[in-house]
Motif scaffolding. Structure first.
Motif, PDB file in Angstrom:
ATOM      1  N   ASP A   1      30.397  40.708  44.155  1.00 13.48           N
ATOM      2  CA  ASP A   1      29.866  39.717  43.184  1.00 13.48           C
ATOM      3  C   ASP A   1      30.683  38.433  43.790  1.00 13.48           C
ATOM      4  O   ASP A   1      31.778  38.183  43.656  1.00 13.48           O
ATOM      5  N   ALA A   2      29.876  37.408  43.984  1.00 15.77           N
ATOM      6  CA  ALA A   2      30.307  36.270  44.803  1.00 15.77           C
ATOM      7  C   ALA A   2      31.181  35.527  43.657  1.00 15.77           C
ATOM      8  O   ALA A   2      32.161  34.996  43.972  1.00 15.77           O
ATOM      9  N   GLY A   3      30.908  35.452  42.205  1.00 12.25           N
ATOM     10  CA  GLY A   3      31.855  34.983  41.404  1.00 12.25           C
ATOM     11  C   GLY A   3      32.906  35.432  41.140  1.00 12.25           C
ATOM     12  O   GLY A   3      34.122  34.791  41.195  1.00 12.25           O
ATOM     13  N   LYS A   4      33.122  36.649  41.344  1.00 15.01           N
ATOM     14  CA  LYS A   4      34.440  37.360  41.005  1.00 15.01           C
ATOM     15  C   LYS A   4      35.396  37.210  42.423  1.00 15.01           C
ATOM     16  O   LYS A   4      36.562  36.827  42.193  1.00 15.01           O
ATOM     17  N   VAL A   5      34.747  37.086  43.426  1.00 11.37           N
ATOM     18  CA  VAL A   5      35.510  36.919  44.796  1.00 11.37           C
ATOM     19  C   VAL A   5      35.881  35.756  44.848  1.00 11.37           C
ATOM     20  O   VAL A   5      37.219  35.407  45.314  1.00 11.37           O
ATOM     21  N   ALA A   6      35.187  34.600  44.301  1.00  9.66           N
ATOM     22  CA  ALA A   6      35.517  33.378  44.400  1.00  9.66           C
ATOM     23  C   ALA A   6      36.755  32.982  43.476  1.00  9.66           C
ATOM     24  O   ALA A   6      37.903  32.160  43.817  1.00  9.66           O
ATOM     25  N   LEU A   7      36.567  33.559  42.388  1.00  8.78           N
ATOM     26  CA  LEU A   7      37.828  33.671  41.296  1.00  8.78           C
ATOM     27  C   LEU A   7      39.249  34.308  41.984  1.00  8.78           C
ATOM     28  O   LEU A   7      40.207  33.552  41.950  1.00  8.78           O
ATOM     29  N   GLY A   8      38.919  35.291  42.680  1.00  7.50           N
ATOM     30  CA  GLY A   8      40.030  36.128  43.296  1.00  7.50           C
ATOM     31  C   GLY A   8      40.571  35.051  44.288  1.00  7.50           C
ATOM     32  O   GLY A   8      42.106  35.094  44.389  1.00  7.50           O
ATOM     33  N   GLU A   9      39.705  34.706  45.071  1.00  7.24           N
ATOM     34  CA  GLU A   9      40.390  33.533  46.049  1.00  7.24           C
ATOM     35  C   GLU A   9      40.953  32.440  45.654  1.00  7.24           C
ATOM     36  O   GLU A   9      42.140  32.029  46.252  1.00  7.24           O
TER      37      GLU A   9
ATOM     38  N   ALA B   1      35.208  29.958  34.571  1.00  5.08           N
ATOM     39  CA  ALA B   1      34.656  30.997  35.599  1.00  5.08           C
ATOM     40  C   ALA B   1      34.720  32.337  35.163  1.00  5.08           C
ATOM     41  O   ALA B   1      34.060  33.113  35.623  1.00  5.08           O
ATOM     42  N   PHE B   2      35.923  32.807  34.699  1.00  5.79           N
ATOM     43  CA  PHE B   2      35.940  34.122  34.065  1.00  5.79           C
ATOM     44  C   PHE B   2      34.986  34.443  33.011  1.00  5.79           C
ATOM     45  O   PHE B   2      34.625  35.704  33.145  1.00  5.79           O
ATOM     46  N   ALA B   3      34.538  33.607  32.081  1.00  8.38           N
ATOM     47  CA  ALA B   3      33.563  33.708  31.238  1.00  8.38           C
ATOM     48  C   ALA B   3      32.268  33.998  32.023  1.00  8.38           C
ATOM     49  O   ALA B   3      31.468  34.922  31.337  1.00  8.38           O
ATOM     50  N   ALA B   4      31.991  33.177  32.840  1.00  9.94           N
ATOM     51  CA  ALA B   4      30.705  33.310  33.762  1.00  9.94           C
ATOM     52  C   ALA B   4      30.662  34.766  34.605  1.00  9.94           C
ATOM     53  O   ALA B   4      29.719  35.262  34.624  1.00  9.94           O
ATOM     54  N   ALA B   5      31.897  35.022  35.281  1.00 13.37           N
ATOM     55  CA  ALA B   5      31.728  36.131  36.147  1.00 13.37           C
ATOM     56  C   ALA B   5      31.984  37.344  35.353  1.00 13.37           C
ATOM     57  O   ALA B   5      31.359  38.359  35.989  1.00 13.37           O
ATOM     58  N   TYR B   6      32.603  37.688  34.247  1.00 15.48           N
ATOM     59  CA  TYR B   6      33.145  38.786  33.737  1.00 15.48           C
ATOM     60  C   TYR B   6      32.426  38.807  32.321  1.00 15.48           C
ATOM     61  O   TYR B   6      32.712  39.981  31.756  1.00 15.48           O
ATOM     62  N   GLY B   7      32.046  37.769  31.611  1.00 17.07           N
ATOM     63  CA  GLY B   7      31.348  37.791  30.401  1.00 17.07           C
ATOM     64  C   GLY B   7      32.299  37.889  29.244  1.00 17.07           C
ATOM     65  O   GLY B   7      32.056  38.725  28.360  1.00 17.07           O
TER      66      GLY B   7
END
Length: 367
Positions: A71-79, A179-185
């Protein structure tokens, strides 16, 4: 009949290695290398059998697989978290402080340096192939990427920030909250989400782009081309790695690690710089001084080497293993000590010549 005898002679030469004359010259060395190249060019299934101290066949060499899509959103958050100094008490240290992308996600220091300039006990391992490890850290205290992600945050010598405080900081940060709301709901960020995001990024770290990774990528379909990428000395080093030097006793498969723990004799038991290794996690006497077998991928870029960064040169590391590891003499005070560590019997004296050690180092620099 002559052809059969010549074939047998060549095969014996490959298995045992060339004869070294007293003056240091290698008799028939060119013929030996030619025969070696011929056999290795046939493909890995035709290579000479690997020699290991325990006589257990190692996993074959193979290229480290590319990361799976995530998941690109989760990867971006992690980075973002990985590179954010907000994860430390005083906002000075991030994960990238010790795992720098331009240094194959290591730091080239003897031991890691954390908050307030504190120096840790251990060398920083490079980060790649994280999903192939069955345990993380030199002592194996974590069993997954998610499990390991937040250990450095709370470590007093690394980032020195209670995880609960980090959770509070992130929830109060509008950018991360959105960002977490969007990636993880989710409407509230918890530690499990932080650990998962960092792990998602770490899983996307690509294999190191090294010459031997390129060899391994071409080996299955074009073995002759792949082996042709090696010089004679490097090929000899590969052969020694697999046979006389017995490196594949512990360094096997895509990671070039057996995912196990071994005592090489460098625990400094009862002395300054003592590190009990795996014992600190399990409490088992048999684990005193044991450390996880590191990957050898990109090894020429990850020094200094060993769990404590003791060696600053690869020839020095090779000399240690050529001697059968470090074996300290037990002092009288430790005669009845049930925790006194013993160097693993998997390490034996190898009697590698100077030329063989040089060839082995030449191969290691490709990894």
């Amino acid at each position: 009949m002559g052809l059969v005898k010549n074939t047998i002679a060549v095969m014996c030469l490959i298995a045992t290695g060339p004869v070294v004359a007293a003056a240091g010259d290698t008799a028939d060395h060119a013929d030996y290398l030619k025969a070696l190249r011929g056999q290795y060019s046939e493909g890995q299934s035709y290579w000479p059998l690997a020699i290991t101290t325990d006589n257990i066949a190692p996993a074959p060499m193979q290229a480290l697989p590319q990361p799976e899509k995530a998941d690109a959103g989760k990867v971006a958050l992690g980075e973002a978290l990985f590179n954010d100094t907000m994860l430390s008490r005083d906002h000075t240290v991030s994960c990238a402080t010790c795992h720098a992308a331009h240094l194959v996600f290591a730091d080239r220091r003897r031991q890691a340096v954390g908050i307030d300039g504190q120096v840790g006990r251990r060398n920083t391992p490079a980060l790649f192939g994280i999903n192939l490890w069955t345990s993380l850290f030199w002592d194996g205290r974590a069993n997954s990427a998610q499990h390991q992600a937040l250990f450095p945050v709370s470590d007093p010598k690394e980032m020195d920030l209670p995880v609960a405080e980090l959770v509070k900081r992130v929830n109060q940060n509008e950018k991360y909250a959105s960002a977490f709301a969007a990636a993880y709901g989710i409407s509230e960020i918890k530690s499990v989400h932080l650990a998962d995001a960092i792990a998602q990024f770490e899983r996307q770290i690509p294999p190191p782009d090294t010459p031997f990774q390129q060899v391994l990528q071409r080996l299955p379909g074009e073995p002759e081309v792949a082996i042709g990428m090696l010089s004679d000395e490097q090929l000899w080093g590969l052969h020694l790695f697999r046979t006389k030097a017995r490196c594949m006793t512990c360094h096997e498969g895509a990671l070039l690690s057996d995912n196990q723990f071994h005592n090489t004799g460098l625990s400094y038991y009862g002395r300054k710089f003592e590190d009990l290794g795996r014992y600190e996690v399990t409490g088992l006497a048999s684990d005193v001084g044991r450390f996880r077998t590191p990957s050898l991928l990109a090894v020429s870029h990850t020094g200094p080497w060993m769990h404590n960064g003791l060696f600053s040169s690869l020839p020095g590391v090779v000399n240690l293993y050529n001697a059968g590891g470090a074996r300290t003499k037990r002092r009288e005070a430790y005669d009845n000590d049930p925790l006194y560590p013993e160097t693993t019997p998997l390490l034996v004296k190898l009697e590698l010549t100077k030329e063989e050690r040089s060839a082995l180092v030449a191969f290691l620099t490709l990894l």
